[in-house]
Design a protein around this motif. Structure first.
Motif, PDB file in Angstrom:
ATOM      1  N   PHE A  10       0.840  -1.201   0.000  1.00 21.36           N
ATOM      2  CA  PHE A  10       0.000   0.000   0.000  1.00 21.36           C
ATOM      3  C   PHE A  10       0.877   1.255   0.000  1.00 21.36           C
ATOM      4  N   ASN A  11       2.028   1.164   0.651  1.00 20.54           N
ATOM      5  CA  ASN A  11       2.938   2.315   0.670  1.00 20.54           C
ATOM      6  C   ASN A  11       3.407   2.655  -0.740  1.00 20.54           C
ATOM      7  N   ASP A  12       3.712   1.614  -1.548  1.00 20.34           N
ATOM      8  CA  ASP A  12       4.108   1.843  -2.945  1.00 20.34           C
ATOM      9  C   ASP A  12       2.992   2.541  -3.716  1.00 20.34           C
ATOM     10  N   ILE A  13       1.756   2.108  -3.487  1.00 17.07           N
ATOM     11  CA  ILE A  13       0.612   2.701  -4.195  1.00 17.07           C
ATOM     12  C   ILE A  13       0.418   4.142  -3.761  1.00 17.07           C
ATOM     13  N   SER A  14       0.548   4.382  -2.441  1.00 15.22           N
ATOM     14  CA  SER A  14       0.375   5.744  -1.919  1.00 15.22           C
ATOM     15  C   SER A  14       1.420   6.694  -2.497  1.00 15.22           C
ATOM     16  N   LEU A  15       2.669   6.247  -2.533  1.00 19.05           N
ATOM     17  CA  LEU A  15       3.738   7.079  -3.088  1.00 19.05           C
ATOM     18  C   LEU A  15       3.534   7.306  -4.588  1.00 19.05           C
ATOM     19  N   TYR A  16       2.983   6.300  -5.272  1.00 18.46           N
ATOM     20  CA  TYR A  16       2.688   6.445  -6.700  1.00 18.46           C
ATOM     21  C   TYR A  16       1.643   7.533  -6.917  1.00 18.46           C
ATOM     22  N   VAL A  17       0.600   7.521  -6.101  1.00 18.70           N
ATOM     23  CA  VAL A  17      -0.458   8.538  -6.214  1.00 18.70           C
ATOM     24  C   VAL A  17       0.099   9.936  -5.938  1.00 18.70           C
ATOM     25  N   ASP A  18       1.057  10.023  -4.994  1.00 18.53           N
ATOM     26  CA  ASP A  18       1.665  11.321  -4.654  1.00 18.53           C
ATOM     27  C   ASP A  18       2.798  11.708  -5.584  1.00 18.53           C
ATOM     28  N   ASN A  19       3.076  10.866  -6.590  1.00 20.15           N
ATOM     29  CA  ASN A  19       4.133  11.131  -7.569  1.00 20.15           C
ATOM     30  C   ASN A  19       5.488  11.306  -6.879  1.00 20.15           C
TER      31      ASN A  19
END
Length: 484
Positions: A10-19
């Motif tokens: 989920f951390n990877d996805i969150s960082l992806y959303v935040d660019n």
């Protein structure tokens, strides 16, 4: 039903959303999302959540909120000061041993053991993260090469640095590195530095820098006691226990200046003569300097010249108390930074909330268009910032922002308006550090841009009389000698 075995967290996805990922990592994740329905659904949920948060109504804090919040926070910190990480770890280990000795159900023992291991791992990870410096601020052309990713990246505030990271700066650039509570470091101008070692052991911090060329300034805090730092250059090794110092490397020559404390300087023998040429060492103390040439012994420590002493006062900008700082040097030539377009303003995160949003937005707008090829847009944004500043006559950092405006006006070619702003600072803030710099800048404009030598000479003479111990007084004396 077959469980999803994707390793995308989920951390990877969150960082992806935040660019916030590197371009390489982002492209790899995008390819995965396109082929994995499970992760794609998680991504869509995260994006929806972020959109909902952005659409939330902004909450306005009540009057005095900042003060009351900080007061309660200080009380909480004081209450927890006695509980060091070491003490908590000791208590957990004690409980673990106690659980093995005192009879209790096997399941309970397993639970205690597991929680203790988890706590210890978390504590070690926290301790390691505390040893990692992060980027507080950067200006100009700065790049960081991360070996694990094999790519260069641009730093941003709170960018965590790792062992083996390489930092490269071009002329006029600057970057501040921080380990909270331990030290602040500044690398500037044409420099190449590598973080060659990072280590931490329950409060003790071990850091090695390798400075190939350029300039490094470090100011440690009282909490650095018990930690170690080494700086390697082509000519020597400097060992620091806790002090404020500057190291400058050019053409395989190293200059060390110490503002406070003591630094051990050790020469590096020629690799082909290491068996018969032993390293020589000297201790350089407060107010002293020493030189080392490659494969030679260090010079005997001697007192810093007045010019070198003044230039090291920049170390006092690397302090724990947050403040808005006009990023120019402290030496006799700092007015050249001011009028040469190398005077960015640094606003710490903790100060941003006390600055009116309209001002903050316009400061960023001026900074972002500084390198623009559109001079009309650049000049327009500077004047818009100047007009907005008039609505805040009692703004705490007005002198620094006015100097920032004057620097950019001069760069934009509006020398007359830049002169007016400098004189406004000089007359309006006679007791501030900015006053002497403002007068020096005004004298330079009169001398070099308006060809009004008599006015320039008068200002130089007043500078020497009114600010006798300043670096501007040294420059004024040099200028008077050259035009008399």
């Amino acid at each position: 039903m077959k469980k999803n075995k994707c390793r995308i967290s989920f951390n990877d996805i969150s960082l992806y959303v935040d660019n916030a990922h590197s371009q390489k990592k982002r492209e790899a994740l995008k390819a995965h999302f396109d082929s994995c329905p499970h992760c794609k659904k998680s991504l869509e949920q995260a994006e929806s959540l972020k959109a909902s948060l952005l659409n939330m109504t902004q909450v306005r804090e009540s009057a005095g909120f900042d003060f009351e919040f900080n007061r309660l926070l200080d009380e909480r910190i004081e209450a927890l000061k006695g509980r060091s990480l070491q003490a908590v770890v000791r208590s957990k280990i004690s409980a673990f041993i106690h659980s093995l000795i005192i009879p209790m159900p096997l399941a309970a023992k397993a639970a205690v053991s597991l929680s203790t291991v988890v706590f210890l791992v978390a504590g070690l990870r926290y301790n390691y993260l505390q040893s990692m410096p992060f980027v507080e601020f950067s200006a100009g052309d700065v790049r960081i090469y991360r070996q694990s990713e094999g790519a260069w990246a641009r730093p941003y505030p709170n960018f965590r640095l790792r062992q083996s990271d390489k930092i490269e700066l071009k002329d006029g650039a600057l970057i501040n590195l921080v380990v909270k509570g331990k030290y602040k470091a500044r690398v500037k101008d044409n420099s190449l530095i590598v973080i060659s070692r990072l280590g931490a052991r329950f409060g003790r911090l071990d850091t090695d820098f390798s400075l190939s060329y350029g300039k490094l300034l470090v100011n440690t805090t009282d909490k650095f006691k018990g930690s170690n730092m080494k700086v390697f250059t082509p000519a020597c090794q400097a060992e620091i226990v806790g002090t404020a110092f500057m190291i400058e490397v050019s053409e395989n020559n190293t200059l060390l200046g110490v503002l406070e404390g003591s630094v051990k300087l050790v020469s590096r023998p020629h690799p082909l003569k290491a068996d018969r040429q032993y390293p020589a060492e000297v201790y350089v103390n407060s107010g002293q300097k020493a030189f080392v040439k490659q494969y030679a012994s260090p010079s005997a420590p001697e007192l810093c010249s007045r010019h070198q002493w003044k230039s090291m006062l920049e170390l006092y900008q690397l302090v724990e108390n947050p403040q808005v700082i006009l990023l120019i040097g402290t030496g006799v030539d700092r007015v050249d930074d001011l009028l040469g377009g190398h005077a960015p303003v640094y606003i710490p995160d903790s100060v941003k909330r006390s600055i009116p949003q309209a001002l903050f937005r316009l400061i960023n707008a001026v900074s972002s268009t500084e390198q623009s090829s559109d001079p009309v847009l650049f000049a327009g944004r500077i004047k818009e910032l100047l007009q907005e500043l008039e609505y805040y006559p009692d703004f705490r950092y007005k002198a620094e922002i006015l100097m920032f405006i004057a620097s950019n006006l001069y760069k934009a070619g509006d020398h007359r308006l830049a002169l007016d702003i400098l004189e406004q600072v000089a007359y309006g803030y006679p007791g501030s550090e900015m006053a002497g710099v403002a007068w020096s800048g005004a004298a330079s404009i009169y001398q070099h841009d308006l060809n009004d030598i008599s006015t320039a000479k008068k200002i130089y003479a007043d500078l020497i009389y009114n600010y006798p111990d300043s670096s501007e007084a040294i420059r004024a004396s040099e200028m008077l000698s050259s035009i008399s």
